[in-house]
Design a protein around this motif. Structure first.
Motif, mmCIF file in Angstrom:
data_model
loop_
_atom_site.group_PDB
_atom_site.id
_atom_site.type_symbol
_atom_site.label_atom_id
_atom_site.label_comp_id
_atom_site.label_asym_id
_atom_site.label_seq_id
_atom_site.Cartn_x
_atom_site.Cartn_y
_atom_site.Cartn_z
ATOM 1 N N TYR A 32 0.849 -1.202 0.000
ATOM 2 C CA TYR A 32 0.000 0.000 0.000
ATOM 3 C C TYR A 32 0.882 1.248 0.000
ATOM 4 N N SER A 33 0.345 2.296 -0.570
ATOM 5 C CA SER A 33 1.041 3.588 -0.562
ATOM 6 C C SER A 33 1.240 4.045 0.877
ATOM 7 N N LYS A 34 2.413 4.617 1.158
ATOM 8 C CA LYS A 34 2.708 5.152 2.496
ATOM 9 C C LYS A 34 2.185 6.574 2.684
ATOM 10 N N VAL A 35 1.677 7.167 1.621
ATOM 11 C CA VAL A 35 1.234 8.558 1.700
ATOM 12 C C VAL A 35 -0.198 8.600 2.227
ATOM 13 N N CYS A 36 -0.373 9.176 3.406
ATOM 14 C CA CYS A 36 -1.691 9.210 4.036
ATOM 15 C C CYS A 36 -2.675 9.993 3.166
ATOM 16 N N THR A 37 -3.904 9.516 3.104
ATOM 17 C CA THR A 37 -4.935 10.160 2.286
ATOM 18 C C THR A 37 -5.596 11.324 3.014
ATOM 19 N N HIS A 38 -5.044 11.716 4.179
ATOM 20 C CA HIS A 38 -5.565 12.890 4.868
ATOM 21 C C HIS A 38 -4.817 14.136 4.387
ATOM 22 N N VAL A 39 -3.576 14.322 4.836
ATOM 23 C CA VAL A 39 -2.785 15.472 4.368
ATOM 24 C C VAL A 39 -1.413 15.063 3.848
ATOM 25 N N GLY A 40 -1.191 13.770 3.620
ATOM 26 C CA GLY A 40 0.043 13.344 2.966
ATOM 27 C C GLY A 40 1.191 12.943 3.859
ATOM 28 N N CYS A 41 0.972 12.788 5.160
ATOM 29 C CA CYS A 41 2.053 12.333 6.044
ATOM 30 C C CYS A 41 2.405 10.874 5.738
ATOM 31 N N PRO A 42 3.620 10.440 6.074
ATOM 32 C CA PRO A 42 3.994 9.039 5.833
ATOM 33 C C PRO A 42 3.350 8.096 6.844
ATOM 34 N N VAL A 43 2.612 7.122 6.349
ATOM 35 C CA VAL A 43 1.992 6.116 7.211
ATOM 36 C C VAL A 43 3.005 4.992 7.382
ATOM 37 N N ALA A 44 3.613 4.918 8.555
ATOM 38 C CA ALA A 44 4.729 3.975 8.702
ATOM 39 C C ALA A 44 4.667 3.158 9.986
ATOM 40 N N LEU A 45 3.578 3.255 10.747
ATOM 41 C CA LEU A 45 3.466 2.503 11.999
ATOM 42 C C LEU A 45 2.513 1.338 11.789
ATOM 43 N N TYR A 46 3.053 0.126 11.905
ATOM 44 C CA TYR A 46 2.260 -1.084 11.656
ATOM 45 C C TYR A 46 2.089 -1.867 12.947
ATOM 46 N N GLU A 47 0.829 -2.131 13.310
ATOM 47 C CA GLU A 47 0.522 -2.938 14.488
ATOM 48 C C GLU A 47 0.324 -4.382 14.043
#
Length: 357
Positions: free
Chosen positions: A279-294
């Motif tokens: 999946y793309s790491k670019v958050c669909t809110h304001v573009g921050c990197p989504v990098a924390l996986y539980e």
């Protein structure tokens, strides 16, 4: 200490002649210390010099703000010249520093040398809101205006207003850099939807580790792991002009689950490989990197505004302000067992608000 009679604090204890009294006793009111007149209170010339100093500082602050905006225009970072970038940072920083420093020093000097400095006691009252209290508040504002000279000292007042208003102008001017304009060389530079509609991913391109660009074998991805991924070509080129822009759009997070844990629609069942999804790491809110996986919940977390995405079900939004799921990169393996892209993303990456018209 509190007193029922507020005027009790006005009574300064007078000790009889020859009697020593310990004024540290909290039950006694030692009174206010003797007032020390300032030089500006005693010498009219000193007062005029202080007034000139204050409004000169305020106008210097105004000049610093104007210079910061001028520097932004004189040394445009869009030119691509490293010299312009350096001068842009240097002179804008100096202008803003001068504006804020002169404004602060001028305000402090005004309060210390010009405003009235007579000591007074402000009594605490058990209740508020009475007519007398309102009248006292209005009078307090009137007294403050009179003591500060804000209403009388026109040069100080006008220079302060101009400096404060101008101090925010450099910040507003810098926002222009967040909205690139179309150019002949890049006709879609100012069109985020078109810029983010496509990335450098294409059919057969290998997934590689970020940042070294080492290709990734499917057999090396263990269940529960999360791997930061870039297109293989990005790991083989120098950080040339445009490198960061391409990487920012193409960054991917790769995870492996048990195949039976994935809830996939019919048209997307072929987008994963043996429980591996990308999946793309670019958050669909304001573009921050989504990098924390539980690992236990299979949730992806954006650290900026706490949007959460469910990896088991096409990274759909389960919490937070994000408006749509993370775009999924279709993947498979090549003849050598390396993970490769089947195509580019099928939707724009990045914030959802850029897609609104």
């Amino acid at each position: 200490m509190a007193h029922d009679d507020p005027h009790a604090l006005d009574r300064t204890y007078q000790a009889p002649a020859g009697l020593s009294v310990d004024v540290s006793d909290p039950a006694l009111n030692p009174g206010l210390p003797p007032h020390r007149a300032r030089v500006t209170d005693q010498d009219p010339k000193a007062m005029k010099a202080a007034v000139r100093t204050v409004y000169t500082l305020f106008y210097l602050s105004l000049a610093g703000s104007i210079w910061a905006v001028a520097a932004y225009m004189l040394f445009p970072i869009e030119s691509g010249s490293l010299i312009d970038v350096r001068y842009n940072n240097l002179f804008i920083g100096l202008g803003i520093a001068l504006a804020l420093l002169a404004l602060g020093i001028g305000a402090i000097h005004w309060s210390k040398a010009i405003m009235a400095d007579h000591e007074h006691v402000e009594y605490r009252h058990p209740t508020r809101g009475r007519d007398s209290t309102r009248a006292a508040a209005i009078q307090a504002f009137a007294d403050a205006n009179e003591e500060s000279g804000f209403g009388r000292r026109v040069m100080i007042r006008n220079s302060l207003i101009a400096a404060v208003v101008a101090s925010v102008v450099p910040g507003l001017a810098l926002f222009r850099g967040l909205a690139p304009q179309d150019t002949p060389e890049n006709p879609i530079a100012g069109q985020p939807v078109k810029l983010l509609q496509h990335t450098m991913w294409e059919k057969g391109m290998r997934l590689a580790h970020d940042p070294d660009g080492t290709p990734i074998r499917a057999a090396d991805i263990t269940i529960g792991s999360a791997v930061h991924v870039i297109p293989e070509p990005l790991g083989k080129v120098a950080h040339e002009d445009g490198y960061l822009e391409e990487k920012a759009k193409a960054i991917v997070l790769l995870m492996r689950l048990l195949p039976e844990q994935l809830i996939e629609s019919e048209e997307r069942k072929s987008w994963s490989y043996n429980g591996i999804v990308a999946y793309s790491k670019v958050c669909t809110h304001v573009g921050c990197p989504v990098a924390l996986y539980e690992q236990q919940t299979h949730h992806l977390l954006c650290p900026c505004h706490q949007s959460q995405f469910d990896v088991t079900e096409h990274a759909k939004v389960i919490f937070g302000p994000a408006a749509r799921p993370l775009p999924q990169l279709p993947i498979t393996v090549d003849d050598e067992g390396y993970l490769v892209a089947q195509s580019d993303f099928h939707e724009p990456v990045g914030p959802s608000f850029w897609e609104r018209h």
